[in-house]
Design an enzyme around this catalytic site. Structure first.
Site, PDB file in Angstrom:
ATOM      1  N   LYS A 116      15.323  37.559  66.806  1.00 43.08           N
ATOM      2  CA  LYS A 116      15.713  36.832  66.987  1.00 43.08           C
ATOM      3  C   LYS A 116      17.475  37.035  65.945  1.00 43.08           C
ATOM      4  O   LYS A 116      18.251  37.714  65.896  1.00 43.08           O
ATOM      5  CB  LYS A 116      16.186  35.949  67.364  1.00 43.08           C
ATOM      6  CG  LYS A 116      15.598  35.118  68.592  1.00 43.08           C
ATOM      7  CD  LYS A 116      16.087  36.160  69.750  1.00 43.08           C
ATOM      8  CE  LYS A 116      15.311  36.181  71.376  1.00 43.08           C
ATOM      9  NZ  LYS A 116      15.074  36.518  72.622  1.00 43.08           N
ATOM     10  N   GLY A 164      16.011  30.943  73.204  1.00 47.81           N
ATOM     11  CA  GLY A 164      15.843  29.865  74.927  1.00 47.81           C
ATOM     12  C   GLY A 164      15.677  28.949  73.910  1.00 47.81           C
ATOM     13  O   GLY A 164      15.571  27.828  74.743  1.00 47.81           O
ATOM     14  N   GLY A 165      16.371  28.091  73.234  1.00 43.36           N
ATOM     15  CA  GLY A 165      16.510  27.009  72.886  1.00 43.36           C
ATOM     16  C   GLY A 165      14.526  26.345  71.482  1.00 43.36           C
ATOM     17  O   GLY A 165      15.030  25.002  71.399  1.00 43.36           O
ATOM     18  N   GLU A 200      22.584  30.195  61.169  1.00 45.05           N
ATOM     19  CA  GLU A 200      24.172  29.943  61.631  1.00 45.05           C
ATOM     20  C   GLU A 200      24.693  28.434  61.514  1.00 45.05           C
ATOM     21  O   GLU A 200      24.307  27.508  61.305  1.00 45.05           O
ATOM     22  CB  GLU A 200      23.705  30.233  63.334  1.00 45.05           C
ATOM     23  CG  GLU A 200      22.756  31.926  63.547  1.00 45.05           C
ATOM     24  CD  GLU A 200      23.010  31.572  64.919  1.00 45.05           C
ATOM     25  OE1 GLU A 200      22.993  33.137  65.418  1.00 45.05           O
ATOM     26  OE2 GLU A 200      23.093  30.839  66.227  1.00 45.05           O
ATOM     27  N   LYS A 237      18.588  26.238  82.771  1.00 47.34           N
ATOM     28  CA  LYS A 237      19.930  26.206  83.819  1.00 47.34           C
ATOM     29  C   LYS A 237      19.195  25.458  84.814  1.00 47.34           C
ATOM     30  O   LYS A 237      18.768  25.165  85.696  1.00 47.34           O
ATOM     31  CB  LYS A 237      20.249  27.382  83.160  1.00 47.34           C
ATOM     32  CG  LYS A 237      20.795  28.112  82.071  1.00 47.34           C
ATOM     33  CD  LYS A 237      20.867  29.581  82.562  1.00 47.34           C
ATOM     34  CE  LYS A 237      21.012  30.381  80.685  1.00 47.34           C
ATOM     35  NZ  LYS A 237      20.531  31.964  81.242  1.00 47.34           N
ATOM     36  N   GLU A 288      22.074  35.779  71.313  1.00 45.42           N
ATOM     37  CA  GLU A 288      20.952  36.399  71.645  1.00 45.42           C
ATOM     38  C   GLU A 288      21.317  37.227  72.851  1.00 45.42           C
ATOM     39  O   GLU A 288      22.317  37.435  73.514  1.00 45.42           O
ATOM     40  CB  GLU A 288      19.704  35.169  72.458  1.00 45.42           C
ATOM     41  CG  GLU A 288      19.324  34.440  71.703  1.00 45.42           C
ATOM     42  CD  GLU A 288      18.276  33.445  71.927  1.00 45.42           C
ATOM     43  OE1 GLU A 288      17.531  33.707  73.212  1.00 45.42           O
ATOM     44  OE2 GLU A 288      17.935  32.813  71.154  1.00 45.42           O
ATOM     45  N   ARG A 292      15.610  41.803  80.716  1.00 39.29           N
ATOM     46  CA  ARG A 292      15.156  41.541  81.487  1.00 39.29           C
ATOM     47  C   ARG A 292      16.428  41.302  82.507  1.00 39.29           C
ATOM     48  O   ARG A 292      17.625  41.122  81.928  1.00 39.29           O
ATOM     49  CB  ARG A 292      14.374  40.525  81.624  1.00 39.29           C
ATOM     50  CG  ARG A 292      15.079  39.310  81.270  1.00 39.29           C
ATOM     51  CD  ARG A 292      14.201  37.731  81.548  1.00 39.29           C
ATOM     52  NE  ARG A 292      15.205  36.722  81.375  1.00 39.29           N
ATOM     53  CZ  ARG A 292      15.151  36.117  80.268  1.00 39.29           C
ATOM     54  NH1 ARG A 292      15.099  36.258  79.431  1.00 39.29           N
ATOM     55  NH2 ARG A 292      16.049  34.853  79.945  1.00 39.29           N
ATOM     56  N   ARG A 339      19.825  26.053  91.269  1.00 35.97           N
ATOM     57  CA  ARG A 339      18.878  26.614  91.391  1.00 35.97           C
ATOM     58  C   ARG A 339      17.996  25.165  91.487  1.00 35.97           C
ATOM     59  O   ARG A 339      18.451  23.691  90.803  1.00 35.97           O
ATOM     60  CB  ARG A 339      17.867  26.949  89.964  1.00 35.97           C
ATOM     61  CG  ARG A 339      18.716  27.957  89.162  1.00 35.97           C
ATOM     62  CD  ARG A 339      18.054  28.033  88.021  1.00 35.97           C
ATOM     63  NE  ARG A 339      17.958  29.150  86.856  1.00 35.97           N
ATOM     64  CZ  ARG A 339      18.028  29.491  85.334  1.00 35.97           C
ATOM     65  NH1 ARG A 339      16.815  28.759  85.505  1.00 35.97           N
ATOM     66  NH2 ARG A 339      18.265  30.511  85.147  1.00 35.97           N
TER      67      ARG A 339
HETATM   68  C1  MV4 Z   1      23.120  27.034  68.648  1.00 39.06           C
HETATM   69  C2  MV4 Z   1      23.965  26.119  68.956  1.00 39.06           C
HETATM   70  C3  MV4 Z   1      24.827  25.771  68.029  1.00 39.06           C
HETATM   71  N1  MV4 Z   1      25.455  26.774  67.150  1.00 39.06           N
HETATM   72  N2  MV4 Z   1      23.720  28.226  68.143  1.00 39.06           N
HETATM   73  C4  MV4 Z   1      20.099  27.533  72.657  1.00 39.06           C
HETATM   74  C5  MV4 Z   1      19.237  27.893  73.572  1.00 39.06           C
HETATM   75  C6  MV4 Z   1      19.110  29.771  72.494  1.00 39.06           C
HETATM   76  N3  MV4 Z   1      19.564  30.755  73.149  1.00 39.06           N
HETATM   77  C7  MV4 Z   1      20.882  28.985  71.726  1.00 39.06           C
HETATM   78  N4  MV4 Z   1      21.291  27.549  71.473  1.00 39.06           N
HETATM   79  C8  MV4 Z   1      22.066  27.097  70.639  1.00 39.06           C
HETATM   80  N5  MV4 Z   1      22.325  27.713  69.606  1.00 39.06           N
HETATM   81  C9  MV4 Z   1      24.467  27.830  66.529  1.00 39.06           C
HETATM   82  N6  MV4 Z   1      24.887  28.217  65.487  1.00 39.06           N
HETATM   83  C10 MV4 Z   1      23.692  25.256  70.426  1.00 39.06           C
HETATM   84  C11 MV4 Z   1      22.923  25.853  71.655  1.00 39.06           C
HETATM   85  C12 MV4 Z   1      22.678  25.222  72.342  1.00 39.06           C
HETATM   86  C13 MV4 Z   1      22.708  25.607  73.539  1.00 39.06           C
HETATM   87  C14 MV4 Z   1      23.391  26.590  73.915  1.00 39.06           C
HETATM   88  C15 MV4 Z   1      23.161  27.152  75.156  1.00 39.06           C
HETATM   89  C16 MV4 Z   1      23.252  26.635  76.330  1.00 39.06           C
HETATM   90  C17 MV4 Z   1      22.066  25.397  75.930  1.00 39.06           C
HETATM   91  C18 MV4 Z   1      22.308  24.745  74.746  1.00 39.06           C
HETATM   92  C19 MV4 Z   1      21.334  22.968  74.361  1.00 39.06           C
HETATM   93  C20 MV4 Z   1      21.562  22.956  73.197  1.00 39.06           C
HETATM   94  C21 MV4 Z   1      22.238  23.841  72.462  1.00 39.06           C
END
Ligand code: MV4
Length: 446
Positions: A116, A164-165, A200, A237, A288, A292, A339
């Protein structure tokens, strides 16, 4: 086109891939674990080969068994679906070395996007907006300190091999940075055998917006617009929609063009999903790229009229993008996917067991993707997705009403499901207004 495709997956996505193959006149080979003998992907494929025990590591992740099955069946391509081996660069490489087409991006793209921190740098270098943060993986807390002081708190530390968290740590107080960095590093080492961390700016209450892209093997890439996936719980999700709420056509066009140019420069091909966070000023930042086909691809199929899995097959066979998708892609109406998981509504734990009665809803504007049937047993070994219900209508309001109708006419007995939760979401005033972010579910549960 391919003569025969092996599907290295199970459940609804295996059936979805069989459907796309059959529409193209391509023969199919299912692979299955000993727990999946009675599964519909085994019933419906032209051939089926047992590849190992119930545990995924013995079957759907068992690369030698899958490659052997492809050789025995003389398959000329493998579709990995989502999960399992879909983003395993080594698997894509082994397929290539064995003369089997991997239906997905090339191994270098998969490897790049799997890291990432490197993906973020590549995206930024290619002109995709990213959050303020570290340009490279951080190797010492002093580096993290320098970047955090520069961009300001709060910040988030992320494991390069996470995603993916997984492997994230928010730092609000500057005093906590060193200890958080140490913890993030040791957790990353334990979870991913790689201690690379990047940093970040932390976005409060973001929305999750993702763009679907398709690329051919001749350097052409297009964007098929966005999905909104902010309705999630613990990074799973629950409901997705396309287009995103109150998303204007100019932003869609603008980001779409940036992505097409950037992914062309990177040499990306086949299907991909570019994830963004949207802040309260509605600015979008890359986080990200998922290399896929995704679970929620049907909402994009509904509003664009493009069959994404068919497109994946054609693109992997070398067809130019111009012969796979129309020149002008329009977004028509609104689509929502729920889902439906077999899970306890109190604990959210998977509720494995026998489905005593299943009758999928149908009618105008409803699509159901499912491998379930009356008498089928939800296996404890795999994920608990039982059905995806997608509603498509002219407006968002009509799509919401259509989804409520479909869920009310879904018969699913014997296991507990997430349908009651979906029904609550669909009645919630914030959801109906489209005024929600990634904290929606935790606040709904209060
Ligand atoms: C973050 C964020 C806040 N600020 N990055 C969670 C999944 C991963 N793909 C990235 N995620 C997050 N990254 C920054 N710089 C908050 C999340 C996040 C989140 C993102 C998308 C969907 C749901 C989420 C739930 C909690 C935190």
């Amino acid at each position: 086109m391919f003569e025969k495709v092996l599907i290295a997956n199970r459940g609804e996505i295996a059936l979805r891939i069989i459907a796309a193959c059959r529409d193209l006149g391509v023969k199919t080979v299912a692979v299955y674990s000993t727990a999946d003998r009675d599964s519909l992907h085994v019933t419906h494929a032209d051939e089926a080969i047992c590849i190992g025990g119930a545990e995924s590591s013995r079957s759907y992740l068992n690369i030698p068994a899958i490659i052997s099955a492809a050789e025995i069946a003389d398959a000329d391509a493998i579709h990995p679906g989502y999960g399992f081996l879909a983003e395993d660069a080594r698997f894509a490489e082994i397929c290539r070395d064995c003369g089997i087409r991997f239906i997905g991006p090339n191994p270098d793209s998969i490897r790049l996007m799997g890291d990432k921190a490197l993906a973020r740098k590549a995206a930024s270098d290619a002109g995709i907006p990213v959050l303020p943060g570290s340009p490279e993986p951080l190797h010492a807390s002093s580096q993290a300190r320098a970047v955090a002081d520069e961009i300001g708190f709060p910040v988030i530390l992320k494991a390069s091999m996470g995603g993916g968290g997984r492997g994230m740590r928010i730092v609000r107080d500057p005093h906590d940075l060193e200890s958080a960095f140490g913890q993030a590093r040791s957790e990353a080492g334990a979870a991913f055998s790689n201690t690379d961390i990047y940093l970040e700016k932390y976005v409060e209450r973001p929305r999750h917006i993702e763009f679907q892209v398709l690329g051919d093997e001749h350097g052409n890439v297009i964007s098929l617009g966005e999905r909104e996936c902010s309705i999630q719980r613990r990074h799973q999700k629950l409901l997705e929609e396309a287009p995103a709420n109150a998303f204007d056509a100019d932003t869609r066009e603008h980001i779409g063009q940036i992505l097409a140019d950037a992914l062309q420069a990177i040499g990306y091909s086949n299907a991909g999903t570019v994830e963004f966070l949207m802040d309260d000023e509605r600015k979008l930042y890359f986080i990200e790229l998922n290399a896929r086909i995704q679970v929620e691809h049907p909402v994009t199929e509904a509003v664009t009229g493009i069959d994404l899995v068919r497109s994946q097959l054609l693109l992997a066979a070398g067809e130019p993008l111009g012969s796979v998708v129309p020149d002008a892609v329009e977004i028509r109406g609104h689509a929502i996917e729920c889902r439906v998981n077999a899970e306890d509504p109190e604990t959210f734990l998977p509720s494995a067991g026998k489905i005593e009665r299943f009758a999928a809803p149908g009618g105008p504007g409803i699509r159901v993707d499912s491998a379930a049937y009356s008498g089928w047993t939800v296996q404890p070994h795999y994920d608990s997705l039982v059905a995806k219900v997608t509603a498509h209508a002219g407006t968002r309001g009509a799509a919401i009403r259509r989804m409520r109708r479909a869920l009310s006419m879904c018969v699913l007995e014997g296991v507990k499901t997430s349908i009651p939760l979906h029904q609550r979401i669909l009645e919630d005033p914030r959801f109906v207004a489209g005024a929600y972010d990634t904290r929606f579910i935790e606040e709904l549960e209060l």
